[in-house]
Design an enzyme around this catalytic site. Sequence first.
Site, PDB file in Angstrom:
ATOM      1  N   LEU A  95       0.825  -1.211   0.000  1.00 55.53           N
ATOM      2  CA  LEU A  95       0.000   0.000   0.000  1.00 55.53           C
ATOM      3  C   LEU A  95       0.860   1.262   0.000  1.00 55.53           C
ATOM      4  O   LEU A  95       0.403   2.323  -0.428  1.00 55.53           O
ATOM      5  CB  LEU A  95      -0.943   0.000   1.223  1.00 55.53           C
ATOM      6  CG  LEU A  95      -2.029  -1.094   1.210  1.00 55.53           C
ATOM      7  CD1 LEU A  95      -2.808  -1.083   2.516  1.00 55.53           C
ATOM      8  CD2 LEU A  95      -2.976  -0.935   0.026  1.00 55.53           C
ATOM      9  N   GLU A 137       5.204  -7.460   6.349  1.00 55.57           N
ATOM     10  CA  GLU A 137       4.786  -6.450   7.331  1.00 55.57           C
ATOM     11  C   GLU A 137       5.874  -6.208   8.371  1.00 55.57           C
ATOM     12  O   GLU A 137       6.118  -5.070   8.780  1.00 55.57           O
ATOM     13  CB  GLU A 137       3.484  -6.868   8.026  1.00 55.57           C
ATOM     14  CG  GLU A 137       2.271  -6.982   7.115  1.00 55.57           C
ATOM     15  CD  GLU A 137       2.057  -5.766   6.239  1.00 55.57           C
ATOM     16  OE1 GLU A 137       2.359  -4.647   6.671  1.00 55.57           O
ATOM     17  OE2 GLU A 137       1.602  -5.939   5.097  1.00 55.57           O
ATOM     18  N   HIS A 140       8.434  -3.765   7.444  1.00 54.56           N
ATOM     19  CA  HIS A 140       8.051  -2.357   7.646  1.00 54.56           C
ATOM     20  C   HIS A 140       8.521  -1.851   9.006  1.00 54.56           C
ATOM     21  O   HIS A 140       8.873  -0.680   9.149  1.00 54.56           O
ATOM     22  CB  HIS A 140       6.523  -2.196   7.564  1.00 54.56           C
ATOM     23  CG  HIS A 140       5.996  -2.118   6.164  1.00 54.56           C
ATOM     24  ND1 HIS A 140       6.354  -1.132   5.288  1.00 54.56           N
ATOM     25  CD2 HIS A 140       5.113  -2.903   5.486  1.00 54.56           C
ATOM     26  CE1 HIS A 140       5.724  -1.303   4.133  1.00 54.56           C
ATOM     27  NE2 HIS A 140       4.960  -2.378   4.231  1.00 54.56           N
TER      28      HIS A 140
HETATM   29 ZN    ZN Z   1       3.832  -3.120   2.637  1.00 53.52          ZN
END
Ligand code: ZN
Length: 172
Positions: A95, A137, A140
């Site tokens: 995203l 994730e 991140h």
């Molecule tokens: Zn991502």
Amino acid sequence: MSVKTILTEPNKILRQISKSVKGVGIEEKKLMDDMLDTMYAANGIGLAAIQIGIPKRIIVMDISKDENKKEPMYFVNPVIKKKNPEKATYEEGCLSVPGQFAEIERPNACDVEYLDYKGKKKLLKADSLLATCIQHEMDHLEGILFIDYLSKLKKSMIIKKLSKNKLNRIVV
Ligand code: ZN
């Protein structure tokens, strides 16, 4: 619950290393609720807090295919305890890297220890899509994006493209 703005590459905040939280309190629960709303609104299957500008080690995910049966997962202070030596390749998107996809190879299974929405300690044995998603994730939380695994040339091409597509740019 509210939908937040998702930061996109090359925003430097995405490169911050997120900090562990002390536990799951009202503030963390509100953050997870907002993150889930934001993720669903953007049609994503995972979101880390840093993607909405909050440098906390918190992740939400929902990899269920059925639109009507949501299965949200919450990971607070996740730690990978074990990685399988065998690899799996998925075409990944993010995203925070809108419209860009690339095949990324990662361990095909991993064990993750974390606190759930209620602050309870859990161990998840993840494989296939779930394993890839949680590893993406968790990257991140370290300020790492999937494009960091690509060649310098490919990565700089993507960043150049994204820098041109400023969301707020208007021509009137
Ligand atoms: Zn991502």
